[in-house]
Design an enzyme around this catalytic site. Structure first.
Site, PDB file in Angstrom:
ATOM      1  N   CYS A  78       0.803  -1.225   0.000  1.00  0.00           N
ATOM      2  CA  CYS A  78       0.000   0.000   0.000  1.00  0.00           C
ATOM      3  C   CYS A  78       0.840   1.281   0.000  1.00  0.00           C
ATOM      4  CB  CYS A  78      -0.979  -0.077   1.160  1.00  0.00           C
ATOM      5  SG  CYS A  78      -2.492   0.814   0.840  1.00  0.00           S
ATOM      6  N   HIS A 168      -3.213  -5.684   1.642  1.00  0.00           N
ATOM      7  CA  HIS A 168      -2.532  -5.948   2.911  1.00  0.00           C
ATOM      8  C   HIS A 168      -2.563  -7.426   3.320  1.00  0.00           C
ATOM      9  CE1 HIS A 168      -2.085  -1.703   4.132  1.00  0.00           C
ATOM     10  NE2 HIS A 168      -3.194  -1.524   3.429  1.00  0.00           N
ATOM     11  N   GLU A 170      -0.701  -8.794   5.326  1.00  0.00           N
ATOM     12  CA  GLU A 170      -0.339  -8.876   6.761  1.00  0.00           C
ATOM     13  C   GLU A 170      -1.560  -8.746   7.656  1.00  0.00           C
ATOM     14  OE1 GLU A 170       0.018  -6.324   4.844  1.00  0.00           O
ATOM     15  OE2 GLU A 170      -0.349  -4.462   5.932  1.00  0.00           O
TER      16      GLU A 170
END
Ligand code: GLN
Length: 184
Positions: A78, A168, A170
């Site tokens: 991002c 994302h 994560e």
């Protein structure tokens, strides 16, 4: 192997947690000493304008750019993707400029500012993609491979040892991309 995770601003803890689950040794990069001796870099999501300013303020900018240009494996999500871009279509700034691509910030508009979708990423089927005020990639230069798409736009690329994602991984339990990143 030591993974340097930029901890200037944004969602860095989530990357550290994901990498730790895979058994990786992580260091938080906050100043120019922290980057010494790392084998890989992670540029997290957050606010690219703030992160860009902090890269300069901390004296990390030149060293980081040199390491990535010289081939250090780098995972950027991002805002991190925005920092790597060689050009931004709706912002006059550029930052590390190590990846030849044109990126549009906050590209999905207000309505679609945040959404989730599953798709094929880097050959991994049914990968969960979480977008938060995400950028997309409008143009890619020579040698840049597209590895993910959403709503007709490029949302993931690989260039040499750099992996840049609009979304994302994560923030999900799916560690396949982090695992791949540790393997390059
Ligand atoms: N919109 C942010 C920016 O331009 C990126 C959003 C994110 O990292 N989740 O920096």
């Amino acid at each position: 192997m030591k993974i340097g995770v930029f901890a200037l601003q944004g969602a860095f803890i989530e990357h550290i947690n994901a990498l730790k689950r895979l058994g990786a040794d992580c260091v938080e990069i906050r100043n120019s000493d922290d980057i010494i001796g790392v084998d890989r870099l992670v540029l997290p999501g957050g606010e690219s304008t703030v992160q860009g300013k902090l890269l300069h303020k901390t004296g990390l900018f030149e060293k980081t750019k040199d390491l990535i240009d010289q081939g250090m494996p780098t995972l950027a999500t991002c805002a991190g993707l925005i920092l790597l871009a060689s050009s931004l279509s709706n912002d006059e700034n550029t930052y590390l400029s190590t990846l030849p691509m044109t990126v549009k910030r906050n590209a999905f508009g207000r309505q679609l500012g945040s959404y989730e979708e599953r798709g094929k990423v880097l050959g991994f089927e049914d990968f969960p993609m979480v977008f938060i005020r995400a950028p997309y990639i409008e143009n890619i230069g020579d040698g840049v491979e597209r590895i993910a798409e959403s709503k007709g736009h490029i949302v993931g690329v690989k260039y040499k040892s750099q992996i840049a994602l609009s979304f994302h991984p994560e923030l999900t339990d799916d560690l396949r991309l982090h695992e791949y990143f540790l393997s390059i």
